[in-house]
Design a protein around this motif. Structure first.
Motif, PDB file in Angstrom:
ATOM      1  N   UNK A   1       0.813   5.840 -11.374  1.00  0.00           N
ATOM      2  CA  UNK A   1       0.560   4.708 -10.480  1.00  0.00           C
ATOM      3  C   UNK A   1       1.641   3.639 -10.664  1.00  0.00           C
ATOM      4  N   UNK A   2       2.036   3.398 -11.894  1.00  0.00           N
ATOM      5  CA  UNK A   2       3.085   2.418 -12.177  1.00  0.00           C
ATOM      6  C   UNK A   2       4.415   2.888 -11.597  1.00  0.00           C
ATOM      7  N   UNK A   3       4.678   4.194 -11.752  1.00  0.00           N
ATOM      8  CA  UNK A   3       5.897   4.784 -11.208  1.00  0.00           C
ATOM      9  C   UNK A   3       5.942   4.570  -9.692  1.00  0.00           C
ATOM     10  N   UNK A   4       4.828   4.839  -9.026  1.00  0.00           N
ATOM     11  CA  UNK A   4       4.764   4.650  -7.575  1.00  0.00           C
ATOM     12  C   UNK A   4       4.981   3.185  -7.212  1.00  0.00           C
ATOM     13  N   UNK A   5       4.385   2.273  -7.980  1.00  0.00           N
ATOM     14  CA  UNK A   5       4.571   0.844  -7.738  1.00  0.00           C
ATOM     15  C   UNK A   5       6.048   0.460  -7.828  1.00  0.00           C
ATOM     16  N   UNK A   6       6.732   0.996  -8.818  1.00  0.00           N
ATOM     17  CA  UNK A   6       8.159   0.703  -8.976  1.00  0.00           C
ATOM     18  C   UNK A   6       8.975   1.274  -7.813  1.00  0.00           C
ATOM     19  N   UNK A   7       8.604   2.444  -7.330  1.00  0.00           N
ATOM     20  CA  UNK A   7       9.333   3.048  -6.208  1.00  0.00           C
ATOM     21  C   UNK A   7       9.089   2.265  -4.916  1.00  0.00           C
ATOM     22  N   UNK A   8       7.878   1.736  -4.743  1.00  0.00           N
ATOM     23  CA  UNK A   8       7.621   0.865  -3.586  1.00  0.00           C
ATOM     24  C   UNK A   8       8.497  -0.388  -3.671  1.00  0.00           C
ATOM     25  N   UNK A   9       8.646  -0.933  -4.873  1.00  0.00           N
ATOM     26  CA  UNK A   9       9.492  -2.117  -5.057  1.00  0.00           C
ATOM     27  C   UNK A   9      10.931  -1.803  -4.678  1.00  0.00           C
TER      28      UNK A   9
END
Length: 190
Positions: free
Chosen positions: A83-91
């Motif tokens: 989930x954190x990885x996905x958040x970073x990719x959205x950023x």
């Protein structure tokens, strides 16, 4: 050549806008002067040739695309899971898309680099440094996945950004969000 660093930076930033809007053929000293709202002839006082201007733009775009220290600090906080990885990719997608003219100018530079070896060398070095920094950050972060996951996301998200900037009606915001989520999940083998 003139050496006022702030004026040089402003001219390079103006060149980025010209390149994004008018393409490589439109990148002239006169166009840069007009975009920067400086007297005609100013850009030619700062850059010996168009080749030099192209290579300077190639370096400056990455300065502006990089996340600031606050973003980097936030990336190291919290649980380092999918989930954190996905958040970073959205950023990443949001930050790069927000500097759309820079990314479009970079695409123009990539095409132009097929004809300009010095520009190709600058872009190759700069993009290699960016990829290596992403790999190193990932290795130190504790995020799931391996180097191949990072590279797959780099490639997939770069093209998603191209779609958003060049054909914005292809995917709506929800589809972009969902595609990033799926790209992260699949790159991690889930």
């Amino acid at each position: 050549m003139r050496s006022n660093p702030e004026r040089r930076k402003a001219l390079i930033d103006a060149a980025i806008e010209v390149l994004a809007r008018d393409g490589a053929r439109g990148l002239t000293f006169r166009a840069v002067d007009a975009e920067a709202a400086v007297p005609t002839g100013t850009a030619s006082n700062y850059f010996a040739s168009r080749d030099e201007l192209f290579t300077q733009v190639g370096g400056r775009i990455y300065e502006r695309l990089l996340p600031d220290e606050a973003v980097m600090a936030r990336s190291r906080e919290g649980v380092q899971d999918r989930a954190r990885y996905a958040e970073l990719m959205h950023e990443v997608v949001g930050r790069v898309t927000a500097f759309g003219s820079g990314y479009l100018a970079l695409l123009e530079l990539r095409l132009e680099s097929t004809r300009r070896p010095e520009l190709r060398a600058v872009l190759t070095q700069r993009i290699r440094e960016d990829i290596d920094a992403n790999l190193a950050h990932h290795a130190a972060s504790g995020l799931p996945g391996d180097p191949t996951s990072v590279l797959l996301l780099y490639l997939a998200l770069n093209w998603l950004i191209v779609e958003r900037l060049t054909l914005p009606d292809i995917f709506d915001e929800q589809q972009v969000h969902d595609l990033v989520e799926v790209a992260v999940r699949r790159s991690l083998g889930e």
